[in-house]
Design a protein around this motif. Sequence first.
Motif, PDB file in Angstrom:
ATOM      1  N   ILE A  14     -31.179 -26.533   4.836  1.00 30.23           N
ATOM      2  CA  ILE A  14     -29.610 -27.168   5.262  1.00 30.23           C
ATOM      3  C   ILE A  14     -28.627 -26.722   5.775  1.00 30.23           C
ATOM      4  N   ALA A  15     -27.963 -25.309   4.503  1.00 33.46           N
ATOM      5  CA  ALA A  15     -26.890 -24.548   4.863  1.00 33.46           C
ATOM      6  C   ALA A  15     -27.039 -24.193   6.302  1.00 33.46           C
ATOM      7  N   GLY A  16     -28.588 -23.601   6.041  1.00 32.60           N
ATOM      8  CA  GLY A  16     -28.591 -22.605   8.052  1.00 32.60           C
ATOM      9  C   GLY A  16     -28.882 -24.071   9.100  1.00 32.60           C
ATOM     10  N   ALA A  17     -28.978 -25.076   8.514  1.00 34.15           N
ATOM     11  CA  ALA A  17     -28.739 -25.577   9.598  1.00 34.15           C
ATOM     12  C   ALA A  17     -27.404 -26.180  10.261  1.00 34.15           C
ATOM     13  N   ALA A  18     -27.003 -26.084   8.786  1.00 35.56           N
ATOM     14  CA  ALA A  18     -25.054 -27.200   9.666  1.00 35.56           C
ATOM     15  C   ALA A  18     -24.292 -25.915   9.617  1.00 35.56           C
ATOM     16  N   ALA A  19     -24.554 -24.498  10.040  1.00 34.09           N
ATOM     17  CA  ALA A  19     -23.595 -23.694   9.545  1.00 34.09           C
ATOM     18  C   ALA A  19     -24.261 -22.918  11.575  1.00 34.09           C
ATOM     19  N   ALA A  20     -25.462 -22.676  12.228  1.00 32.15           N
ATOM     20  CA  ALA A  20     -26.594 -22.781  13.339  1.00 32.15           C
ATOM     21  C   ALA A  20     -25.673 -24.653  14.436  1.00 32.15           C
ATOM     22  N   HIS A  21     -25.871 -25.434  13.819  1.00 30.39           N
ATOM     23  CA  HIS A  21     -25.123 -26.290  14.143  1.00 30.39           C
ATOM     24  C   HIS A  21     -24.100 -26.333  14.720  1.00 30.39           C
ATOM     25  N   ARG A  22     -22.843 -26.368  13.793  1.00 23.01           N
ATOM     26  CA  ARG A  22     -21.383 -25.963  14.017  1.00 23.01           C
ATOM     27  C   ARG A  22     -21.925 -24.526  15.535  1.00 23.01           C
ATOM     28  N   LEU A  23     -21.768 -23.468  15.043  1.00 21.76           N
ATOM     29  CA  LEU A  23     -21.804 -22.953  16.164  1.00 21.76           C
ATOM     30  C   LEU A  23     -22.062 -23.219  17.086  1.00 21.76           C
ATOM     31  N   HIS A  24     -23.094 -23.625  17.500  1.00 23.12           N
ATOM     32  CA  HIS A  24     -24.249 -23.643  18.731  1.00 23.12           C
ATOM     33  C   HIS A  24     -22.870 -24.576  19.570  1.00 23.12           C
ATOM     34  N   ALA A  25     -22.082 -25.758  18.880  1.00 22.15           N
ATOM     35  CA  ALA A  25     -21.660 -26.859  19.237  1.00 22.15           C
ATOM     36  C   ALA A  25     -20.688 -25.712  19.728  1.00 22.15           C
ATOM     37  N   ALA A  26     -19.861 -25.103  19.173  1.00 27.56           N
ATOM     38  CA  ALA A  26     -18.402 -24.390  20.112  1.00 27.56           C
ATOM     39  C   ALA A  26     -18.770 -23.346  20.913  1.00 27.56           C
ATOM     40  N   GLY A  27     -20.415 -23.208  21.074  1.00 31.13           N
ATOM     41  CA  GLY A  27     -20.507 -22.446  22.304  1.00 31.13           C
ATOM     42  C   GLY A  27     -21.393 -20.950  22.286  1.00 31.13           C
ATOM     43  N   ARG A  28     -21.546 -21.485  20.974  1.00 29.73           N
ATOM     44  CA  ARG A  28     -22.026 -19.484  20.806  1.00 29.73           C
ATOM     45  C   ARG A  28     -23.557 -19.471  20.281  1.00 29.73           C
ATOM     46  N   ARG A  29     -23.915 -18.080  20.829  1.00 33.04           N
ATOM     47  CA  ARG A  29     -25.422 -18.220  20.940  1.00 33.04           C
ATOM     48  C   ARG A  29     -25.972 -17.744  19.063  1.00 33.04           C
ATOM     49  N   VAL A  30     -26.382 -18.587  19.172  1.00 32.53           N
ATOM     50  CA  VAL A  30     -27.387 -18.513  17.187  1.00 32.53           C
ATOM     51  C   VAL A  30     -29.165 -18.389  17.914  1.00 32.53           C
ATOM     52  N   VAL A  31     -29.626 -17.788  16.746  1.00 27.09           N
ATOM     53  CA  VAL A  31     -31.550 -17.841  16.893  1.00 27.09           C
ATOM     54  C   VAL A  31     -30.891 -17.914  15.051  1.00 27.09           C
ATOM     55  N   VAL A  32     -31.774 -19.085  14.625  1.00 24.69           N
ATOM     56  CA  VAL A  32     -32.355 -19.134  13.107  1.00 24.69           C
ATOM     57  C   VAL A  32     -33.714 -18.763  12.872  1.00 24.69           C
ATOM     58  N   LEU A  33     -34.102 -18.071  11.919  1.00 25.46           N
ATOM     59  CA  LEU A  33     -35.059 -17.280  11.297  1.00 25.46           C
ATOM     60  C   LEU A  33     -35.115 -18.483  10.001  1.00 25.46           C
ATOM     61  N   ASP A  34     -36.630 -18.579   9.963  1.00 24.33           N
ATOM     62  CA  ASP A  34     -37.135 -19.185   8.654  1.00 24.33           C
ATOM     63  C   ASP A  34     -38.963 -18.362   7.999  1.00 24.33           C
ATOM     64  N   LYS A  35     -38.879 -18.250   7.130  1.00 29.44           N
ATOM     65  CA  LYS A  35     -39.970 -18.006   6.320  1.00 29.44           C
ATOM     66  C   LYS A  35     -40.774 -18.887   6.412  1.00 29.44           C
ATOM     67  N   GLY A  36     -41.060 -19.669   6.236  1.00 31.60           N
ATOM     68  CA  GLY A  36     -41.672 -21.095   6.153  1.00 31.60           C
ATOM     69  C   GLY A  36     -42.341 -21.793   7.598  1.00 31.60           C
TER      70      GLY A  36
END
Length: 317
Positions: A14-36
């Motif tokens: 949830i922390a990574g997703a919240a950060a990604a969502h906000r940055l993406h909404a602000a127009g930043r390029r984001v890549v999220v990686l998870d081992k799961g």
Amino acid sequence: MSRDGTIAIIGAGIAGAAAAHRLHAAGRRVVVLDKGRGPGGRMATRRGPDSLRFDHGAQYFTARDPLFAAVVESWAARGVAAPWGGAGRHVGTPGMTAPVRDLLDGIDLRCGRAVDRLVRDGRDWRLADAEGAALADGAAFASVLLTCPSPQSLALLAGAGHDLPGLAEVRYAPCWTLMLAHDGPPAPDAVVREDRDPDATFAWVARDGSKPGREAGGTLVAHASPAWSRASLECAAEDVAEQLLAALRDLVPLGEVRHRAAHRWRYAAVERAVGEPCLFAPETGLGFAGDGCLGPRVEFAYLSGLALAERVLGETA
Ligand SMILES: Cc1cc2nc3c(=O)[nH]c(=O)nc-3n(C[C@H](O)[C@H](O)[C@H](O)COP(=O)(O)OP(=O)(O)OC[C@H]3O[C@@H](n4cnc5c(N)ncnc54)[C@H](O)[C@@H]3O)c2cc1C
């Protein structure tokens, strides 16, 4: 750190997703990686045989903060979450991962990617797995935001010769979880037991099938207490399932057991948090967010991820 650089987020809880969502909404390029295998982290749903499903991590979330309450309201309006069990509790629907998936909608998410090394390349970062192979197609990142539990984040930082002050102070309690399907009479209550006694065997027992969007039936999830989990931390999962099942029979009338399994969460609940919303070092672009910052709740992990995104946006405005 440049405004245009791509941002890597390690961990799709949830922390990574919240950060990604906000940055993406602000127009930043984001890549999220998870081992799961999928997103969610400790907001998890495990599949068993015969379409059985268990929320074996976080059981529910509360929304006391107005910011998070507004997000939960939007999830509820769109069928991503629903109230359950009273006392302001909510669950993801149809499973606990749903809110995380919702936040990550439209974001470049790469699962099954365990990041083992952060490699400095000029002012950028590159990511590698345990074999040294480049991750994220060898992309260069202006910033790397760590959202895995602090021991795992510290290991990544140490490998890169860095640190984030305060992170080493975070402590987690483990939790052994029993997932059970039986043919007996369903427990009368959704929450069968909630026990804060440190010497109790169980901290929590709930009827998983009572949650909205789940198949009704005799599925139970039981969390052993931190003390019990610590004492049995290195035991085999099958032995733990056996012992917890025997203890559960004293609490709940159980019929024929159709399925049982135990899962160990080595880092389940934060016992000591950093006490700040997030950690960020603008000179390196390295940051940390998660429940390790504010405490052991989904809500706190969300707010921490959001705070880290705001911090990054503030530094690169
Ligand atoms: C058994 C249990 C019961 C709980 N009950 C509740 C509850 O009822 N209510 C509540 O509010 N909270 C509860 N919690 C706590 C809650 O689940 C957490 O506070 C919250 O989900 C933490 O989110 P996070 O994003 O900080 O971390 P996580 O959800 O742990 O996400 C971190 C992610 O990082 C990934 N990762 C780790 N290392 C790497 C790596 N090297 N490379 C790539 N990815 C990596 C992991 O796979 C994971 O997906 C419970 C937790 C557990 C375990």
